[in-house]
Each structure stands twice: as structure tokens, then as C-alpha cells.
Design a protein around this motif. Structure first.
Motif, PDB file in Angstrom:
ATOM      1  N   ASP A   1      50.467 -14.748 -83.406  1.00  0.00           N
ATOM      2  CA  ASP A   1      51.393 -13.646 -83.118  1.00  0.00           C
ATOM      3  C   ASP A   1      52.757 -14.100 -82.609  1.00  0.00           C
ATOM      4  O   ASP A   1      53.364 -13.452 -81.752  1.00  0.00           O
ATOM      5  N   MET A   2      53.261 -15.219 -83.163  1.00  0.00           N
ATOM      6  CA  MET A   2      54.608 -15.656 -82.795  1.00  0.00           C
ATOM      7  C   MET A   2      55.601 -14.626 -83.322  1.00  0.00           C
ATOM      8  O   MET A   2      55.496 -14.203 -84.475  1.00  0.00           O
ATOM      9  N   PRO A   3      56.562 -14.201 -82.502  1.00  0.00           N
ATOM     10  CA  PRO A   3      57.545 -13.211 -82.946  1.00  0.00           C
ATOM     11  C   PRO A   3      58.365 -13.712 -84.140  1.00  0.00           C
ATOM     12  O   PRO A   3      58.700 -14.890 -84.229  1.00  0.00           O
ATOM     13  N   GLU A   4      58.679 -12.789 -85.031  1.00  0.00           N
ATOM     14  CA  GLU A   4      59.428 -13.115 -86.253  1.00  0.00           C
ATOM     15  C   GLU A   4      60.754 -13.810 -85.961  1.00  0.00           C
ATOM     16  O   GLU A   4      61.162 -14.693 -86.703  1.00  0.00           O
ATOM     17  N   ASP A   5      61.432 -13.401 -84.888  1.00  0.00           N
ATOM     18  CA  ASP A   5      62.770 -13.945 -84.629  1.00  0.00           C
ATOM     19  C   ASP A   5      62.781 -15.400 -84.166  1.00  0.00           C
ATOM     20  O   ASP A   5      63.832 -16.033 -84.148  1.00  0.00           O
ATOM     21  N   ILE A   6      61.614 -15.957 -83.803  1.00  0.00           N
ATOM     22  CA  ILE A   6      61.582 -17.366 -83.418  1.00  0.00           C
ATOM     23  C   ILE A   6      60.710 -18.217 -84.342  1.00  0.00           C
ATOM     24  O   ILE A   6      60.566 -19.412 -84.121  1.00  0.00           O
ATOM     25  N   LEU A   7      60.142 -17.600 -85.367  1.00  0.00           N
ATOM     26  CA  LEU A   7      59.349 -18.378 -86.324  1.00  0.00           C
ATOM     27  C   LEU A   7      60.228 -19.434 -86.998  1.00  0.00           C
ATOM     28  O   LEU A   7      61.406 -19.189 -87.251  1.00  0.00           O
ATOM     29  N   PRO A   8      59.660 -20.600 -87.295  1.00  0.00           N
ATOM     30  CA  PRO A   8      60.427 -21.594 -88.048  1.00  0.00           C
ATOM     31  C   PRO A   8      60.778 -21.058 -89.433  1.00  0.00           C
ATOM     32  O   PRO A   8      60.109 -20.171 -89.958  1.00  0.00           O
ATOM     33  N   ALA A   9      61.819 -21.625 -90.019  1.00  0.00           N
ATOM     34  CA  ALA A   9      62.205 -21.281 -91.385  1.00  0.00           C
ATOM     35  C   ALA A   9      61.324 -22.066 -92.357  1.00  0.00           C
ATOM     36  O   ALA A   9      60.794 -23.118 -92.012  1.00  0.00           O
TER      37      ALA A   9
END
Length: 91
Positions: free
Chosen positions: A70-78
Motif C-alpha cells: 500500500d505504498m502511496p502512488e505519489d512516492i512509488l518509484p517510476a
């Protein structure tokens, strides 16, 4: 006149925090270590550290971080370009 205000005197904003610090803070808050992710990703802890710092990794790891942790979308790696594996030998 030249503005000689030091960086430390500049106003603090969350936009000025590098994403890898945000990822690390999120991991710490959720009790997730490089070792935990390394076991799940089947990588070494040092490779996980590189992923967290660089902010790029294959899509399969992004899916795991998003769907299982559940890592937030705004900090997920590219998503990084995936390198082809070794060529299979044919008999």
C-alpha cells in the motif's frame, strides 16, 4: 544588492523533500526494511536500497509496493526500462 540568505533560512515545504526521503520515511513508519523488501522481491538488500534511492524499478516491483504494501502512488518509484534476460540456449 545580492541576496545572501542561506538555504537554511528558506521556508520549508514538503515539495522540497526528495522522493527517496519520502519513500524511506514511509518505509520506516510502516516497519518495512530493505531486508523485508529484498526477500519479497528476491533481490539483495543493497539492490533494494538502489531502487529506493534512484526511484526507478521494473513494473513487477512497483506492483508489489502498491498492491501488497500500500505504498502511496505519489512516492512509488517510476517504471524503469527492463533489460532482457540472458538468451536461452537451443539444442
Amino acid at each position: 544588492m545580492i541576496n545572501q540568505t542561506k538555504d537554511s533560512a528558506q521556508p520549508f515545504t514538503t515539495e522540497s523533500i526528495p522522493d527517496h526521503f519520502l519513500r524511506r520515511a514511509w518505509m520506516e513508519k510502516n516497519g518495512i526494511t530493505n531486508v523485508v523488501l529484498a526477500e519479497r522481491f528476491e533481490l539483495t538488500p543493497s539492490r533494494v536500497s538502489c531502487i529506493i534511492r534512484s526511484g526507478e524499478c521494473p513494473q513487477k516491483y512497483i506492483d508489489i509496493l502498491r498492491d501488497e504494501y500500500d505504498m502511496p502512488e505519489d512516492i512509488l518509484p517510476a517504471r524503469s526500462a527492463e533489460k532482457p534476460g540472458p538468451k536461452r540456449k537451443t539444442a
